[in-house]
Design a protein around this motif. Structure first.
Motif, short mmCIF file in Angstrom:
data_model
loop_
_atom_site.label_atom_id
_atom_site.label_comp_id
_atom_site.label_asym_id
_atom_site.label_seq_id
_atom_site.Cartn_x
_atom_site.Cartn_y
_atom_site.Cartn_z
N ALA A 114 0.81 -1.22 0.00
CA ALA A 114 0.00 0.00 0.00
C ALA A 114 0.85 1.27 0.00
CB ALA A 114 -0.92 0.00 1.22
N GLU A 115 2.12 1.13 0.30
CA GLU A 115 2.96 2.31 0.48
C GLU A 115 2.95 3.23 -0.74
OE1 GLU A 115 6.69 1.30 2.31
OE2 GLU A 115 7.55 3.15 1.53
N ALA A 116 3.21 2.63 -1.92
CA ALA A 116 3.33 3.47 -3.12
C ALA A 116 2.03 4.19 -3.46
CB ALA A 116 3.83 2.63 -4.29
N PRO A 117 0.89 3.46 -3.59
CA PRO A 117 -0.34 4.18 -3.94
C PRO A 117 -0.74 5.24 -2.93
CG PRO A 117 -0.79 1.85 -3.53
CD PRO A 117 0.68 2.01 -3.59
N VAL A 118 -0.52 4.98 -1.64
CA VAL A 118 -0.90 5.97 -0.63
C VAL A 118 0.02 7.18 -0.72
CG1 VAL A 118 -1.03 6.42 1.85
CG2 VAL A 118 -1.90 4.27 0.93
N ARG A 119 1.28 6.91 -0.86
CA ARG A 119 2.26 7.99 -0.88
C ARG A 119 2.08 8.90 -2.10
NH1 ARG A 119 6.18 9.82 1.93
NH2 ARG A 119 7.80 10.90 0.82
N HIS A 120 1.71 8.28 -3.21
CA HIS A 120 1.51 9.07 -4.42
C HIS A 120 0.11 9.67 -4.47
CE1 HIS A 120 5.28 8.33 -6.46
NE2 HIS A 120 5.21 7.08 -6.11
N GLY A 121 -0.69 9.43 -3.43
CA GLY A 121 -2.01 10.02 -3.34
C GLY A 121 -3.02 9.44 -4.33
N GLU A 129 -5.40 -1.47 0.26
CA GLU A 129 -5.41 -2.83 0.78
C GLU A 129 -6.48 -3.68 0.08
OE1 GLU A 129 -5.49 -3.29 4.96
OE2 GLU A 129 -3.47 -2.45 5.20
N LEU A 130 -7.60 -3.05 -0.21
CA LEU A 130 -8.66 -3.76 -0.93
C LEU A 130 -8.16 -4.20 -2.30
CD1 LEU A 130 -11.46 -4.02 0.37
CD2 LEU A 130 -12.31 -2.39 -1.33
N HIS A 131 -7.50 -3.28 -2.97
CA HIS A 131 -6.95 -3.57 -4.29
C HIS A 131 -5.89 -4.66 -4.21
CE1 HIS A 131 -4.36 -2.28 -7.89
NE2 HIS A 131 -5.44 -2.87 -8.36
N ALA A 132 -5.08 -4.61 -3.14
CA ALA A 132 -4.04 -5.63 -2.95
C ALA A 132 -4.68 -7.01 -2.84
CB ALA A 132 -3.24 -5.31 -1.69
N ARG A 133 -5.74 -7.12 -2.02
CA ARG A 133 -6.39 -8.42 -1.84
C ARG A 133 -6.96 -8.92 -3.15
NH1 ARG A 133 -8.57 -5.99 2.84
NH2 ARG A 133 -7.07 -6.29 4.52
N GLU A 134 -7.51 -7.98 -3.90
CA GLU A 134 -8.06 -8.36 -5.22
C GLU A 134 -6.95 -8.94 -6.10
OE1 GLU A 134 -9.61 -5.85 -8.89
OE2 GLU A 134 -10.32 -5.09 -6.94
N LEU A 135 -5.80 -8.28 -6.08
CA LEU A 135 -4.68 -8.77 -6.89
C LEU A 135 -4.20 -10.13 -6.37
CD1 LEU A 135 -2.51 -5.56 -7.43
CD2 LEU A 135 -3.65 -6.90 -9.20
N TYR A 136 -4.11 -10.29 -5.07
CA TYR A 136 -3.67 -11.57 -4.51
C TYR A 136 -4.61 -12.68 -4.96
CZ TYR A 136 -0.68 -8.90 -1.28
OH TYR A 136 0.26 -8.07 -0.73
N ALA A 166 2.40 -8.41 -7.74
CA ALA A 166 1.17 -7.71 -7.32
C ALA A 166 1.51 -6.30 -6.86
CB ALA A 166 0.48 -8.48 -6.20
N MET A 167 2.63 -6.17 -6.12
CA MET A 167 3.02 -4.87 -5.61
C MET A 167 3.38 -3.93 -6.75
SD MET A 167 5.47 -4.14 -2.41
CE MET A 167 7.10 -4.04 -3.05
N ALA A 168 4.02 -4.50 -7.77
CA ALA A 168 4.38 -3.67 -8.92
C ALA A 168 3.13 -3.14 -9.61
CB ALA A 168 5.23 -4.48 -9.90
N MET A 169 2.01 -3.84 -9.44
CA MET A 169 0.78 -3.43 -10.11
C MET A 169 -0.08 -2.54 -9.23
SD MET A 169 -0.29 -6.37 -12.51
CE MET A 169 0.78 -6.43 -13.92
#
Lengths: 552, 304
Positions: A114-121, A129-136, A166-169
């Motif tokens: 979540a770090e990158a998307p949050v940091r880049h706003g 986190e929701l998006h991460a679970r979807e990717l997982y 997943a993180m790269a995406m």
């Protein structure tokens, strides 16, 4: 299709031995939206440098000297740090070779995700986190809802690499740079990651640059392939066309590399038993057994290949044979006589007859000793040869490994990877051994170099009648060199027999998985494999874990 | 060898070059003290705490008579007399500084070398043998390190007397505990590599493993550590001398010279500062070189 990335006449220099020398010299490259570009070449070909340069970045000690890198509307070589920061991680992301080294071991997976998307706003933390679970879930990771709460060391290597993809995406990038994402993985795990990457690219319609040294791997994912050598483009074209009819000799050599080593000539002593391992069980300290009731027989002048994934106990067996790991139970007979379990109890003569060659020639040679010292020592130590006689023997050894005597006064750091491995072979030969244990001797080398090493080993066996215990995870190597094959899984031998017996069906279930996992040059291989029963199994995750569950 | 050293020095940053300069000056003093010194080590040449060349008369009458203060450096004293003045017994300070460099540096070198010999042997031994040898040596060293070094040295020296050999052995032993820690740590790293395993499998003796396989690969950090430890030993001797347990008079040594002349400060005579600054300079100089070497050894580059 629109053009996403264009590199024109890119020149990158690296600082080495106190001068700047070119690593990449005048490469033109372009990637369209939704397209996968495969970069392939040996180590030192400049493929990673180009991959990273697409983000407008150079490793410390490198500099972009010339050329342009146009990403969308931005000229990356001219862009300010602020502009680059907005692009990196958001519109271009990077997947490194070792996921284990790329994740911060102190943070949970999903937090890092979540770090990158949050940091880049781009997203709030909850959305990310929701998006991460979807990717997982999409990448078929087990327990997609909770796996993100684990720490990096709590998931397997293949799962970690998938989490990395997943993180790269996470920011839905336009371009992903994959830098050898499957090289450090076992063959069966490689399939699982490859399938994920292929799916990810297709579903999300991102473009990608896929860097690898393995042509068969890149054939599975890339639309176009660029072959690089010494920082220059050798050949470029659509995957299928390039694989079907390569124009350059170098590409042809890469294509034919899997087809194998030298021919075998039967030796006069062949057939006498040399090594007989019976019922060996061993463990490190008081831990769980790494070897369970292992039997293995090796006859003189033959090559036995020991195959299995990492953690299967192959290298532990080598340590048992060399005496570094005394077994808890079982016996080892060498040339008819019982072999003492501990290294310290063995005769000098026994030590002389069993030699070992390692995976990483870099750490197997003392960096402060010159080649003639490295080779001279065993000669002097075992045979008491000194002076001219010793020099003659060392020269002879160099000749056997096809190196000229200029190499005598060089330090290991002044040799290439393949040359280092040759010196390691010569050091083993210096003792005139009966058995050489080769522990993954080709896996750290480029494919063409590895092929040469295999040829050399085969030639030496023909000439000297030495036996090899060949430890490897690479079935292509096995096909090239082995007389007999022993397949190991979780410290147990699951199948053994002559090469023909093991490689022709019916196989043990695990052998079948291993065999099916070896990538072929056919671009449709992965898709076809995944449709089969075996492929579906591989897709599910770490093969060894599941199989051992079945066995229990 | 020498030319490559010179080439390295030319490429080194200014701090390291300054360090080399300081070391070179001290080495000169170390080598040629009897030739350079105008007087004998213990020769009394004048009154107590006579000022050196700085002793210009800067009173107002003198200024009006003979022009600015700096032009009146005491030439009469400089001609064959004490450049740096005399000490508390009327001995030439410059000569004693030169001899002191010789004594302090040579003893510090001997102690450091001895402590490295002991520490490295034990450290390599512990790293290559593992098991109970490692445990025994490591725990003994832990116990020794638990005592503050100065107190430990004071106790031993007051019991065993303050002869130079005792001094050397005591400080070397105390210092070798630190060397042991470092050499064991680096050796463990090297010991795990495959070329050491190859040598082990070949059946090589322990001494070959220690001195031929491990030692050459641990040299860079150990040499850097040698520089630092040399400084500490130097300071330690000075501290002991200051407390009266180091080198005994009339032997010249910087630490005791500070102590002997410290009282002069109350009279506005700065004699004690000369050896004090000398100690500081040597320490800083050696540290600068050691720092540079450490950075080189660690592969950190500052070209970019």
């Amino acid at each position: 299709m629109t053009r996403l990335l264009t590199m024109k006449n890119l020149v990158i220099e690296g600082f080495q031995k106190e001068t700047w020398s070119q690593i990449v010299s005048g490469v033109d490259l372009h990637v369209d939206r939704g397209e996968v570009m495969g970069l392939i070449g040996e180590s030192g070909a400049g493929k990673s440098t180009i991959g990273i340069a697409s983000m407008g970045f150079c490793r410390p000690g490198c500099r972009i000297v010339n050329g342009s890198i146009q990403f969308g509307d931005t000229e990356m070589t001219m862009a300010s740090d602020a502009v680059l920061r907005r692009i990196r991680g958001v519109r271009i992301s990077y997947v490194a070779q070792s996921a284990a080294a790329s994740f911060d071991p102190a943070h949970r997976l999903i937090r890092q995700h979540a770090e990158a998307p949050v940091r880049h706003g781009i997203m709030s933390h909850t959305e990310a986190e929701l998006h991460a679970r979807e990717l997982y879930r999409r990448f078929d990771l087990p327990d997609p809802d909770t796996i993100g709460n684990r720490f990096p060391h709590q998931v397997s290597g293949g799962q970690l690499q998938r989490a990395m993809v997943a993180m790269a995406m996470a920011c839905k990038p336009d371009l992903i740079v994959f830098d050898e994402p499957t090289t450090a993985l076992d063959v069966t795990t490689q399939i699982e990651v490859l399938a994920t990457i292929k799916e990810a690219i297709r579903d999300l319609n991102s473009a990608a640059i896929y860097i690898t040294h393995d042509l068969a791997v890149v054939a599975q994912v890339a639309d176009r392939i660029m072959v690089l050598r010494h920082g220059k483009v050798v050949e470029e074209g659509p995957s299928r066309a390039l694989l079907a009819s390569p124009k350059e000799d170098y590409t042809r050599a890469l294509l034919s590399v899997r087809k194998g080593g030298g021919t075998k000539i039967p030796h006069r002593h062949e057939g006498e038993p040399l090594l007989d391992i019976e019922g060996v069980t061993a463990a490190y300290g008081g831990g769980p057994p790494v070897l369970q009731d292992v039997n293995l027989r090796l006859t003189r002048g033959k090559t036995v290949a020991l195959v299995g994934e990492s953690g299967s106990g192959k290298s532990s067996l080598a340590r048992v044979i060399t005496g570094l790991l005394p077994p808890a139970r079982g016996s080892i007979a060498f040339d008819g006589a019982e072999l003492p379990a501990k290294l310290g109890d063995r005769q000098k003569e026994t030590l002389r007859r069993i030699q070992m060659i390692y995976q990483m020639p870099d750490v197997a040679l003392n960096p402060r000793q010159k080649v003639h010292e490295i080779l001279g020592r065993p000669v002097e130590f075992y045979f008491g040869t000194r002076g001219t006689e010793k020099r003659r023997r060392v020269a002879e050894l160099l000749e056997q490994i096809e190196l000229s005597d200029h190499y005598l006064t060089r330090f290991p750091s002044e040799l290439s990877g393949g040359e280092k491995q040759r010196v390691c072979i010569a050091r083993a030969l210096a003792t005139k051994p009966d058995l050489i244990i080769c522990d993954e001797v080709t896996s750290a080398l480029d494919q063409l170099v590895a092929k040469e090493i295999l040829k050399l080993l085969q030639r030496l066996q023909n000439e000297l009648g030495v036996s090899y215990l060949f430890i490897t995870h690479d079935l292509a190597t096995v096909k090239a060199i082995a007389d007999e094959i022993v397949v190991m899984l979780q410290g147990k031998v699951v199948e053994h027999g002559t090469r023909e017996e093991v490689l022709t069906p019916p196989h043990h279930e695990y052998t079948e998985l291993l065999l099916a996992s070896v990538p072929e040059m056919d671009p449709d291989w992965l898709d076809n494999l995944l449709k089969t029963r075996v492929g579906a199994k591989l897709r599910e995750g770490p093969a060894s874990e599941r199989l051992s569950r079945i066995e229990r | 060898m020498l030319s490559s050293l010179l080439r390295q020095i030319r490429k080194a940053p200014w701090s390291a070059r300054l360090g080399f300069l300081i070391i070179a000056i001290n080495l000169l003093a170390f080598a040629f003290a009897p030739q350079l010194a105008p007087f004998e080590e213990t020769e009394i040449i004048g009154g107590v705490w006579e000022p050196g060349f700085w002793a210009a008369d800067c009173s107002e009458e003198a200024l009006s008579l003979r022009g600015p203060c700096w032009s009146q450096l005491n030439h009469s004293r400089v001609d064959g007399k004490a450049w740096l003045g005399t000490d508390h017994l009327g001995r030439d300070l410059l000569s004693r500084m030169l001899y002191g460099a010789r004594n302090s540096i040579s003893i510090a070198l001997i102690i450091t070398a001895l402590s490295f010999f002991i520490g490295m042997t034990l450290g390599f031994l512990a790293a290559t043998m593992h098991g109970w040898v490692d445990q025994l040596v490591s725990r003994t060293v832990d116990v020794m390190m638990a005592f503050p070094t100065l107190i430990f040295a004071l106790i031993v020296l007051s019991v065993a007397g303050t002869s130079t050999p005792v001094l050397i052995i005591v400080i070397a032993l105390l210092d070798s505990t630190r060397v042991f820690r470092l050499s064991r740590a680096v050796a463990l790293d090297i010991e795990a590599t495959e070329y050491v395993e190859v040598a082990r499998l070949r059946g090589e003796r322990l001494s070959w493993l220690m001195w031929r396989e491990i030692l050459p690969n641990t040299l860079p950090p150990l040499i850097a550590e040698f520089g630092l430890r040399f400084c500490f030993v130097f300071l330690f001797i000075s501290a002991l001398s200051f407390l009266g347990l180091g080198l005994q008079p009339p032997t010249a040594d910087w630490g005791s010279m500070v102590k002997e002349n410290a009282g002069a400060i109350t009279f506005g005579v700065y004699t004690a500062l000369v050896p004090a600054f000398a100690i500081a300079f040597v320490t800083i100089g050696v540290n600068m070189v050691a720092d540079w070497f450490l950075r080189k050894a660690a592969g950190l580059r500052d070209e970019y």
